[in-house]
Design a protein around this motif. Structure first.
Motif, PDB file in Angstrom:
ATOM      1  N   PRO A 182       1.169  -1.745  -0.052  1.00 56.60           N
ATOM      2  CA  PRO A 182       0.722  -0.060  -0.095  1.00 56.60           C
ATOM      3  C   PRO A 182       0.729   1.842   0.114  1.00 56.60           C
ATOM      4  CG  PRO A 182       0.256  -1.003   1.779  1.00 56.60           C
ATOM      5  CD  PRO A 182       1.434  -2.010   1.478  1.00 56.60           C
ATOM      6  N   VAL A 183       0.472   1.925  -0.721  1.00 52.21           N
ATOM      7  CA  VAL A 183       0.961   3.911  -0.333  1.00 52.21           C
ATOM      8  C   VAL A 183       0.347   4.169   1.110  1.00 52.21           C
ATOM      9  CG1 VAL A 183       0.650   5.960  -0.897  1.00 52.21           C
ATOM     10  CG2 VAL A 183       0.532   4.231  -2.777  1.00 52.21           C
ATOM     11  N   GLY A 184       1.435   3.458   2.081  1.00 45.51           N
ATOM     12  CA  GLY A 184       0.750   3.502   3.960  1.00 45.51           C
ATOM     13  C   GLY A 184       0.741   2.518   3.979  1.00 45.51           C
ATOM     14  N   ALA A 185       0.322   2.074   5.342  1.00 51.85           N
ATOM     15  CA  ALA A 185       0.533   0.661   5.865  1.00 51.85           C
ATOM     16  C   ALA A 185      -0.261  -0.630   5.687  1.00 51.85           C
ATOM     17  CB  ALA A 185       0.553   0.887   7.520  1.00 51.85           C
ATOM     18  N   VAL A 186       0.053  -1.553   5.380  1.00 50.34           N
ATOM     19  CA  VAL A 186      -0.532  -2.925   5.293  1.00 50.34           C
ATOM     20  C   VAL A 186      -1.111  -3.510   7.034  1.00 50.34           C
ATOM     21  CG1 VAL A 186      -0.352  -5.574   5.091  1.00 50.34           C
ATOM     22  CG2 VAL A 186       0.982  -3.780   4.741  1.00 50.34           C
ATOM     23  N   MET A 187      -0.508  -2.490   7.990  1.00 51.38           N
ATOM     24  CA  MET A 187      -1.340  -3.236   9.740  1.00 51.38           C
ATOM     25  C   MET A 187      -2.863  -3.132   9.251  1.00 51.38           C
ATOM     26  SD  MET A 187       1.794  -2.474   9.378  1.00 51.38           S
ATOM     27  CE  MET A 187       3.454  -3.289  10.250  1.00 51.38           C
ATOM     28  N   PRO A 188      -4.020  -2.285   8.919  1.00 48.86           N
ATOM     29  CA  PRO A 188      -5.239  -1.591   9.141  1.00 48.86           C
ATOM     30  C   PRO A 188      -5.351  -2.190   7.403  1.00 48.86           C
ATOM     31  CG  PRO A 188      -4.114   0.323   9.833  1.00 48.86           C
ATOM     32  CD  PRO A 188      -3.038  -0.503   8.824  1.00 48.86           C
ATOM     33  N   LEU A 189      -5.111  -2.719   6.591  1.00 52.40           N
ATOM     34  CA  LEU A 189      -5.320  -2.713   5.333  1.00 52.40           C
ATOM     35  C   LEU A 189      -5.896  -4.515   5.515  1.00 52.40           C
ATOM     36  CD1 LEU A 189      -4.638  -0.726   4.402  1.00 52.40           C
ATOM     37  CD2 LEU A 189      -4.229  -1.062   1.756  1.00 52.40           C
ATOM     38  N   ALA A 190      -5.160  -5.059   6.659  1.00 51.94           N
ATOM     39  CA  ALA A 190      -4.342  -6.940   6.743  1.00 51.94           C
ATOM     40  C   ALA A 190      -5.697  -6.867   7.912  1.00 51.94           C
ATOM     41  CB  ALA A 190      -3.445  -7.372   7.599  1.00 51.94           C
ATOM     42  N   GLU A 191      -5.947  -6.146   9.137  1.00 57.26           N
ATOM     43  CA  GLU A 191      -7.339  -5.832   9.499  1.00 57.26           C
ATOM     44  C   GLU A 191      -8.343  -6.159   8.801  1.00 57.26           C
ATOM     45  OE1 GLU A 191      -8.267  -3.913  13.252  1.00 57.26           O
ATOM     46  OE2 GLU A 191      -7.815  -2.237  12.092  1.00 57.26           O
ATOM     47  N   ALA A 192      -8.766  -5.672   7.956  1.00 56.71           N
ATOM     48  CA  ALA A 192      -9.998  -5.226   7.106  1.00 56.71           C
ATOM     49  C   ALA A 192     -10.206  -6.701   6.308  1.00 56.71           C
ATOM     50  CB  ALA A 192     -10.316  -3.967   6.236  1.00 56.71           C
ATOM     51  N   GLN A 193      -9.228  -6.840   5.525  1.00 55.50           N
ATOM     52  CA  GLN A 193      -9.358  -8.290   5.416  1.00 55.50           C
ATOM     53  C   GLN A 193      -9.423  -9.359   5.757  1.00 55.50           C
ATOM     54  OE1 GLN A 193      -4.924  -8.387   3.465  1.00 55.50           O
ATOM     55  NE2 GLN A 193      -6.074  -8.242   1.072  1.00 55.50           N
ATOM     56  N   GLY A 194      -9.107  -9.414   7.002  1.00 52.95           N
ATOM     57  CA  GLY A 194      -9.101 -10.370   7.698  1.00 52.95           C
ATOM     58  C   GLY A 194     -10.661 -10.351   8.344  1.00 52.95           C
ATOM     59  N   THR A 195     -10.962  -8.665   9.234  1.00 55.44           N
ATOM     60  CA  THR A 195     -12.641  -8.853   9.013  1.00 55.44           C
ATOM     61  C   THR A 195     -13.323  -9.293   7.716  1.00 55.44           C
ATOM     62  OG1 THR A 195     -11.682  -7.112  10.497  1.00 55.44           O
ATOM     63  CG2 THR A 195     -14.099  -7.605   9.499  1.00 55.44           C
ATOM     64  N   TRP A 196     -13.006  -9.291   6.479  1.00 63.00           N
ATOM     65  CA  TRP A 196     -13.486  -9.495   5.503  1.00 63.00           C
ATOM     66  C   TRP A 196     -14.170 -11.246   5.642  1.00 63.00           C
ATOM     67  CZ3 TRP A 196     -11.960  -9.145   0.208  1.00 63.00           C
ATOM     68  CH2 TRP A 196     -12.988  -9.676  -0.926  1.00 63.00           C
ATOM     69  N   VAL A 197     -13.246 -11.558   5.810  1.00 66.63           N
ATOM     70  CA  VAL A 197     -13.066 -13.328   5.391  1.00 66.63           C
ATOM     71  C   VAL A 197     -14.371 -14.187   6.582  1.00 66.63           C
ATOM     72  CG1 VAL A 197     -11.624 -15.248   5.124  1.00 66.63           C
ATOM     73  CG2 VAL A 197     -10.813 -13.590   4.127  1.00 66.63           C
ATOM     74  N   ALA A 198     -13.211 -13.085   7.511  1.00 65.35           N
ATOM     75  CA  ALA A 198     -14.423 -13.954   9.247  1.00 65.35           C
ATOM     76  C   ALA A 198     -15.455 -13.304   9.041  1.00 65.35           C
ATOM     77  CB  ALA A 198     -13.437 -13.282  10.367  1.00 65.35           C
ATOM     78  N   GLN A 199     -16.516 -12.406   8.291  1.00 65.33           N
ATOM     79  CA  GLN A 199     -17.566 -12.933   7.495  1.00 65.33           C
ATOM     80  C   GLN A 199     -18.172 -13.456   6.408  1.00 65.33           C
ATOM     81  OE1 GLN A 199     -17.475  -7.988   6.684  1.00 65.33           O
ATOM     82  NE2 GLN A 199     -19.027  -7.610   8.328  1.00 65.33           N
ATOM     83  N   MET A 200     -16.890 -13.683   5.701  1.00 66.55           N
ATOM     84  CA  MET A 200     -17.589 -15.069   4.963  1.00 66.55           C
ATOM     85  C   MET A 200     -17.857 -15.745   5.068  1.00 66.55           C
ATOM     86  SD  MET A 200     -14.940 -14.029   1.615  1.00 66.55           S
ATOM     87  CE  MET A 200     -14.076 -12.072   1.313  1.00 66.55           C
ATOM     88  N   LEU A 201     -16.868 -16.549   6.262  1.00 67.25           N
ATOM     89  CA  LEU A 201     -17.092 -17.903   7.220  1.00 67.25           C
ATOM     90  C   LEU A 201     -17.924 -18.074   7.866  1.00 67.25           C
ATOM     91  CD1 LEU A 201     -13.021 -18.359   7.513  1.00 67.25           C
ATOM     92  CD2 LEU A 201     -14.503 -18.935   5.958  1.00 67.25           C
ATOM     93  N   ALA A 202     -18.433 -16.937   8.478  1.00 65.03           N
ATOM     94  CA  ALA A 202     -19.824 -16.640   9.613  1.00 65.03           C
ATOM     95  C   ALA A 202     -21.352 -16.719   8.922  1.00 65.03           C
ATOM     96  CB  ALA A 202     -19.270 -15.491  10.357  1.00 65.03           C
ATOM     97  N   GLY A 203     -20.545 -16.679   7.484  1.00 60.05           N
ATOM     98  CA  GLY A 203     -22.586 -16.327   6.890  1.00 60.05           C
ATOM     99  C   GLY A 203     -22.978 -15.536   7.195  1.00 60.05           C
ATOM    100  N   ARG A 204     -21.943 -14.061   7.194  1.00 62.76           N
ATOM    101  CA  ARG A 204     -22.663 -12.320   7.245  1.00 62.76           C
ATOM    102  C   ARG A 204     -22.800 -12.244   5.785  1.00 62.76           C
ATOM    103  NH1 ARG A 204     -20.716 -13.656  12.705  1.00 62.76           N
ATOM    104  NH2 ARG A 204     -19.154 -11.899  12.399  1.00 62.76           N
ATOM    105  N   TYR A 205     -21.607 -12.873   5.330  1.00 58.08           N
ATOM    106  CA  TYR A 205     -22.014 -11.786   3.515  1.00 58.08           C
ATOM    107  C   TYR A 205     -21.710 -13.008   2.346  1.00 58.08           C
ATOM    108  CZ  TYR A 205     -18.488 -10.384  -0.451  1.00 58.08           C
ATOM    109  OH  TYR A 205     -17.885 -10.268  -0.951  1.00 58.08           O
TER     110      TYR A 205
END
Length: 476
Positions: free
Chosen positions: A378-401
């Protein structure tokens, strides 16, 4: 809206973990660096059953000096290039007494505190290496690990790859002609000025590590040369006494808005080509940002001598393309990294020239259940983006996305790749480039859309698959 550095509040410490829901798909997280621990937290808070395997004995990955996992490129003067508020996770700000740009040891301590604050440490299997990840015929994944208990293979519905992309050194290919009598190391193996002291050093490269090492060599070496084939616009970390990256642009603006911001930053920082480095062949904003507070003074004082690209190695000297040469008993190749996944078969996933197209830099449309966390630049830091990706995948696996149709996924992926191609010049360095603010805004928009799709499919009157099928479809 843009990613705000003002909306940061520390979440309460976890004292009662969310119960695991055994009916949800089971996941595996590969790695407990800054991206892996963000994914672990997201899965834990969603109640998704998972295992996380870390090759070393500590969390923090690349930010741990001499990490026992043997993969870290950290050196003793390393500090972040993104200011602390812009690097921190959304609900766990860095300590207020940290400097604007934290040192590596402070960043490592921050990751340790994050893991303990959210009660994640016991969810990570340390000293355990993932050796093989293979798809099974029933759309599950077979993961083989080696650890204190020996070798075993487990079955998972999803695998989150968070093994990092700054650990497999990229050396010049093909190698430069000639022979060299001295020592050659990659920047990945650089740790401290003790490796440079009193020597004739040639540092090769134009990224952040190359400039950091050259500045340090200029302080302690007998002579220091910085060799660059291609010039870069070098930004300052501070503007009018403030961290330069805390002037955010609205996330909804198109990609060229970030390019404009970088161009303004380059122009206000001054062109280092005036100090002898190559003139950049691209406009400011068409390459990943390079930052340094020390390189200008080192060049002006003569502590670091600029040279063009290398023509050949010649015994105890390095010869450059302009016909000049310099004595050298150590060459430091700061020539980047290869993106590799030693546990995945190359016929399944490969990143030739570091190019691995992914939807939202996370989802491989041909491999249901395989996700990549933090595999972006990123033009910026990885950490907040990885956090958003992890939240997204967790939503997928939980059936909420629920995802859009696969044709739409591919269309978006192609459009994102084309946008990236237009903004940055072609090189292995820019295959994973994203804009920090725009990426977070875009992913949050997709998460909201997918949550609405999932809610519609759960309605009793709505046609289509049920909840269980939604969870499976979300992994496609």
């Amino acid at each position: 809206m843009a990613y705000s550095v003002k909306q940061r509040h520390r979440a309460p410490a976890v004292t009662s973990p969310v119960p695991v829901d055994p009916t949800l798909p089971r996941a595996c997280v590969v790695g407990a660096g800054s991206s892996g621990i963000a994914a672990v937290k997201a899965l834990a808070q969603a109640g998704v059953p998972f295992d996380c395997f870390e090759q070393g004995s500590v969390v923090g990955g690349n930010w741990v000096l001499d990490n026992p996992n043997g993969q870290s490129a950290c050196y003793d003067t390393l500090e972040i290039n993104t200011s602390c508020p812009r690097m921190a996770y959304s609900d766990f700000p860095m300590p207020a007494d940290y400097p604007a740009y934290a040192r590596h040891d402070q960043v490592a301590a921050y990751f340790e505190a994050y893991v303990d604050h959210f009660a994640l440490r016991d969810r990570i299997a340390f000293d355990t290496t993932v050796t093989d990840v293979t798809p099974a015929p029933d759309d599950t994944w077979l993961v083989t690990v080696e650890g204190p208990a020996g070798r075993e293979t487990r079955t998972y519905d999803a695998v989150l790859v968070a093994n990092g992309h700054h650990w497999d050194p990229r050396w010049p290919e093909p190698a430069y002609p000639g022979t060299f009598a001295g020592e050659q190391i990659h920047a990945h193996d650089y740790r401290s000025a003790a490796q440079l002291e009193g020597r004739d050093i040639v540092v090769v490269g134009s990224g952040n590590s190359a400039l950091d090492i050259a500045v340090e060599a200029g302080r302690v070496a007998r002579s220091t040369v910085l060799s660059q084939r291609r010039g870069q616009w070098v930004l300052r970390k501070f503007t009018l006494g403030r961290p330069s990256d805390q002037v955010a642009l609205p996330g909804w603006l198109p990609w060229w808005a970030t390019a404009l911001r970088l161009r303004l930053g380059a122009l206000t920082s001054g062109n280092v080509a005036r100090l002898g480095l190559p003139q950049p062949a691209h406009k400011p904003g068409q390459s990943h940002p390079v930052q340094s507070e020390g390189i200008r003074a080192a060049l002006r004082s003569g502590a670091v001598t600029p040279k063009p690209g290398i023509e050949r190695l010649d015994g105890d000297r390095v010869v450059f393309v302009d016909g000049s040469s310099a004595p050298a008993d150590l060459v430091v190749w700061a020539t980047g990294y290869r993106v590799t996944f030693p546990f995945l078969d190359a016929s399944l996933v490969s990143a030739d020239d570091n190019d691995l197209p992914l939807w939202k830099r996370t989802v491989h449309p041909d491999l249901p259940g395989l996700f990549f966390i933090g595999l972006l630049q990123p033009v910026g830091a990885v950490m907040p983006l990885a956090e958003a990706q992890g939240t997204w995948v967790a939503q997928m696996l939980a059936g909420r996305y629920a995802p859009p149709p696969v044709d739409e996924v591919r269309r978006q992926m192609a459009a994102e790749h084309e946008r990236n191609r237009r903004q940055f010049y072609a090189s292995p360095r820019h295959t994973m480039e994203v804009d920090f603010d725009h990426y977070l805004w875009d992913l949050e928009r997709e998460r909201r859309r997918g949550a609405a799709r999932a809610a519609r499919r759960r309605m009793p009157s709505a046609p289509g698959p049920g909840v269980a099928h939604d969870a499976s479809e979300a992994r496609s």
